[in-house]
Design an enzyme around this catalytic site. Structure first.
Site, short mmCIF file in Angstrom:
data_model
loop_
_atom_site.label_atom_id
_atom_site.label_comp_id
_atom_site.label_asym_id
_atom_site.label_seq_id
_atom_site.Cartn_x
_atom_site.Cartn_y
_atom_site.Cartn_z
N ASP A 40 6.87 0.31 8.14
CA ASP A 40 5.87 -0.60 8.71
C ASP A 40 5.94 -2.01 8.16
OD1 ASP A 40 4.98 -0.19 6.12
OD2 ASP A 40 2.94 0.37 6.68
N HIS A 41 6.62 -2.24 7.04
CA HIS A 41 6.56 -3.53 6.36
C HIS A 41 7.66 -4.51 6.76
CE1 HIS A 41 3.33 -2.27 3.81
NE2 HIS A 41 3.48 -3.26 2.95
N ASP A 66 1.25 1.66 -2.01
CA ASP A 66 0.71 0.47 -1.39
C ASP A 66 -0.73 0.33 -1.84
OD1 ASP A 66 1.35 -1.51 1.14
OD2 ASP A 66 -0.78 -1.02 1.00
N ARG A 95 -6.57 -9.29 2.89
CA ARG A 95 -6.16 -10.13 1.76
C ARG A 95 -5.82 -11.53 2.28
NH1 ARG A 95 -2.56 -6.80 -2.12
NH2 ARG A 95 -4.62 -6.04 -2.69
N SER A 128 -0.88 -6.45 -5.29
CA SER A 128 0.02 -5.33 -5.01
C SER A 128 1.44 -5.68 -5.43
CB SER A 128 -0.06 -4.98 -3.52
OG SER A 128 0.27 -6.11 -2.75
N ARG A 140 3.40 -4.15 -7.45
CA ARG A 140 3.53 -4.09 -8.91
C ARG A 140 4.90 -3.62 -9.38
NH1 ARG A 140 -1.39 -2.79 -7.37
NH2 ARG A 140 -3.09 -4.00 -8.22
#
Length: 827
Positions: free
Chosen positions: A142-143, A207, A489, A684, A686
């Site tokens: 999806d990203h 995520d 965000r 996010s 990380r």
């Protein structure tokens, strides 16, 4: 197909010995009754976790057994959060449990990975040498789909551009027993809500908006890829025992107010740090006025207040959603176990917020931070006062936060009103369906046509502009402008890489209204629009069905089952690839103190993981550590010159980008340190924010504080016990307690030293050209601070005390060079 040991790990524990209270004197009748009840009980326990995994079962009996043990131990009522978390304890009898202090060892039910983070997670799992994942796991593409033209064209282009990555993820999934959702399937969190979340499940996802599943009564927590690898490897997962913030909802939603306004209000109250170390648990009579997908929206954006996760109690709205998404058997089973899926009467919260939904007004938060809350009725005046652009350039609805059937229906109801009056959107308008199922259903039911007719462009079922995957053309870089979104965000440059874009977060309904009006200075509750014939009119409050009357249209089949036999599956990574790179182990500690580390950059102010490892166009390199390291800290502000990505190379005297200088230092054998401010690492991504500094020669991250602060950490020494025939299990022996932090843990797992100033004012003692020595590593141990020697360019020195949160096991990670190195040592 899961390995033998993996299937044992997820096999339900049925209460075969559970004898009901029976009054018949006849022994045969008693035995028959007992067998009948046990058979019925066990039949219900055999409900599959999802239709894609018929060989797995939901084990509410095991959940209940653990809850019962812990409730008796603590001798008090439990919150819902505690029930689900403690219900997944690896050792409910012996585990130390203290909210906000101890660390818990948990056995999550499943793992979910989005394609950007799945690359590194699967590369790490491959490096572990294990043959199969130990718990049900999925990958979701999806990203990596960039919004450019429209859904069909953008998806086609993404498949071509990312073919190598998709092939790697598909074959790695097939090889190691991981389900694969192809590009176009939808956004990971929507797919989980539709297929995998259920009341009482403990799920971890790679995520930060994994908490979306809390809308279905799940505890879903966002983690780094290294944590996912632990769980997939069958290692108990460590989580700081969360505090529990209660949000009591009274009244009911109506009119222009939506579920999104609940979390926008909570964000304004708690700020981006207010939920740190806590689970936010919603309760009260107002809960029943919110749809299941509305509850998911609220939980999703709980990530923006730093919360571990958020959750709602099981109710009839969740049951309806389960029935509509083909999971009536799970709903029936949840009904049988409802007492374990709601909080106990009389349970206590660490902090309580009360919101009357009947009085709640529509909100819009921003710009540049998701906790700057304003009522929509006031945003125009506030924008004028602050010099924010009033013209709305683009309105964007959808994303994992707000892309449900209900969201799209309510937005379409407003678009239809505008069309009936001869109007279209004054702003550009984009629509992102949350999943293939949502796309197909809103297309069938006419919503997509309405949204297109009003001026909208329907994008692919993917994250798109929400995460910066947006090829925006309407403004120039650096041009000051305003956008409004239904996303979660809105950090600087988040959506379009333009630091001058003022991004505001609100509900899909308000986004649609503002896109129609074209200005922030529009309150749809009171202000009028002008129809094509000159008539003044007000938009009626939005309306939309919670779920489709004709059920969902599943759309195209986009799921790949892992094969039963995967021995012949090959996972190839080309050594010349620019997108994928097999991992090389980091070097072990050499047994000496770290002397004369060069300060690479002294960061000024806020430094999120978006600053440390940017998303957007960099997502394509998530599987190639060396290439993605070229984005390391390029968004951080250098205190020396207030510039971004411009630091002085102390070896050459010239200025260069942060990654370039780091590479030069590494090539010349000079290790380095980053010095940071408060709340370092918020956000996010990380995993890469920890991997990149280590890869480019960094050894220490020294800050005032790290994001997501946690409490006392129960420490374990891990060993791998063989069970024969290649089957084994990881076991831990308690060795003590120490303090730990989530972002720090990711750094520790890569062999870095995350340290904090014992005295935060010592941050001011460090100059950008200093060198720092870390002394005392020969006796590095939990609870024992290290000494820092700051060497200034003029020959003077400062001695400072440096705190750390390492436990004994994590010290071994440091010695081995990384947690993955240590795991391989113990196999």
């Amino acid at each position: 197909m899961l390995s033998v040991w993996a299937s044992l790990l997820i096999m339900p524990t049925c209460l075969l010995e559970m004898t009901p209270i029976i009054t018949e004197p006849n022994t045969l009748n008693m035995r028959a009754r007992r067998l009948h009840v046990s058979a019925a009980f066990n039949a219900k326990a055999k409900v599959a976790m999802s239709r894609f995994e018929p060989g797995t079962s939901i084990s509410y009996e095991k959940l209940h057994e653990n809850i019962d043990i812990v409730r008796k131990r603590l001798n008090r009522p439990l919150t819902l959060s505690e029930k689900i978390v403690y219900g997944h304890l690896d050792d409910p009898v012996g585990q130390d449990i203290a909210r906000g202090r101890t660390y818990l060892r948990l056995r999550p039910d499943r793992v979910a990975m989005q394609d950007a983070t799945a690359q590194m997670a699967m590369l790490q799992f491959i490096s572990s040498g294990l043959p199969k994942v130990a718990v049900p796991s999925t990958i979701h593409c999806d990203h990596l789909i960039e919004a450019q033209i429209g859904g069909v064209e953008d998806l086609k282009r993404a498949k071509e551009v990312n073919q190598e990555v998709y092939n790697f993820l598909a074959t790695a999934g097939a090889k190691y027993g991981v389900g694969f959702w192809k590009p176009g399937s939808g956004i990971i969190h929507q797919i989980i809500l539709e297929n995998y979340a259920y009341p009482g499940v403990l799920l971890i996802g790679t995520d930060s908006h994994t908490p979306n599943g809390g809308g279905l009564g799940s505890i879903c927590i966002g983690v780094g890829g290294a944590d996912a690898v632990d769980v997939m490897a069958g290692i108990p997962w460590e989580l700081k025992c969360p505090n529990v913030i209660g949000v009591k909802l009274t009244g009911s939603l109506s009119g222009w107010t939506s579920p999104k306004d609940v979390i926008l209000k909570v964000a304004g109250i708690l700020t981006v740090k207010g939920g740190t170390g806590a689970i936010v648990e919603y309760h009260g009579p107002g809960v029943d006025s919110i749809s299941c997908t509305g509850m998911a929206t609220i939980c999703n954006m709980g990530a923006e207040i730093g919360a571990t996760t958020s959750v709602f109690p099981y109710n009839h709205r969740m049951k309806t959603y389960l029935n509509k998404t083909g999971r009536a058997d799970i709903a029936a089973l949840a009904d049988e176990h409802k007492d374990d899926l709601v909080p106990d009467k009389g349970c206590k919260y660490d902090h309580v917020i009360e919101i009357n939904l009947s009085e709640l007004k529509p909100h819009i938060n921003g710009p540049f931070t998701p906790d700057l809350a304003h009522p929509v009725s006031e945003i125009g005046a506030v924008a004028e006062k602050n010099g924010w652009p009033l013209e709305v350039k683009v309105g964007l609805i959808g994303s994992c936060t707000n892309s449900s059937y209900e969201d799209m229906g309510r937005a379409a109801s407003l678009a239809k009103q505008a069309l009936d009056k001869g109007l279209k959107c004054k702003a550009a308008f984009t629509v992102t369906p949350g999943s293939e199922q949502i796309r197909a259903t809103i297309e069938r039911d006419g919503f997509s046509k309405i949204l297109r007719d009003v001026g909208g462009v329907v994008l692919a079922n993917a994250c798109g502009p929400c995460i910066g995957q947006w090829d925006r053309k309407d403004v120039k870089m650096g041009e000051k402008n305003t956008i409004v979104t239904s996303y979660n965000r809105n950090f600087t440059s988040r959506n379009d890489a333009n630091p001058a874009t003022h991004a505001f977060v609100t509900s899909p309904e308000i986004v649609t209204a503002l896109a129609i009006a074209g200005t922030l200075k529009f309150d749809p509750e009171t202000d009028y629009l002008t129809a094509a014939n000159g008539e003044k009119f007000k938009l009626e409050p939005p309306n939309g069905d919670e779920l489709p009357a004709r059920d969902f249209d599943p759309g195209q089949d986009t799921y790949q089952h892992p094969p039963a036999e995967s021995g012949s599956v090959m996972v190839d990574v080309s050594p010349t690839s620019t997108r994928l790179q097999l991992l090389e182990p980091f070097d072990k500690w050499n047994g000496k103190d770290l002397e004369d580390l060069q300060v690479l950059i002294k960061v000024k102010g806020k430094c999120t993981t978006d600053h440390i490892s940017a998303a957007g166009p960099w997502l394509k390199f998530r599987g190639h550590l060396d290439n993605i390291s070229n984005n390391m800290l390029i968004g951080a502000i250098n205190i020396e010159n207030d510039a971004v990505n411009k630091i002085k190379n102390r070896l050459t005297g010239e200025y260069g980008g942060v990654p370039d200088v780091a590479r030069h230092y590494k090539a010349n054998g000079l290790s380095w340190v980053v010095v940071g401010d408060d709340n370092y690492g918020e956000g996010s991504s990380r995993e890469h924010a920890a991997l990149e500094p280590r890869h480019l020669g960094g050894r220490v991250i020294l800050v005032k504080s790290f994001a997501r602060i946690h409490g006392t950490l129960r420490c374990y020494k891990w060993s791998h016990q063989e069970r024969g025939q290649g089957i084994g299990v990881w076991r831990g022996t308690w060795v003590g307690s120490m303090r730990g932090k989530a972002f720090e843990t990711n750094l520790k797992k890569q062999g870095m030293l995350p340290l904090t100033f014992a005295d935060p004012t010592d941050y001011d003692k460090i100059r950008p050209d200093d060198k720092l020595s870390i002394m005392g590593l020969a006796t590095f141990a939990p609870g024992k601070p290290l000494k820092g020697v700051v060497k200034h360019g003029d020959g003077s020195q400062d001695i400072i005390t440096l705190n750390h949160t390492f436990n004994e096991n994590q010290v071994e990670w440091f010695h081995a060079g990384s947690a993955l190195n240590r795991m391989k040592e113990l196999q």
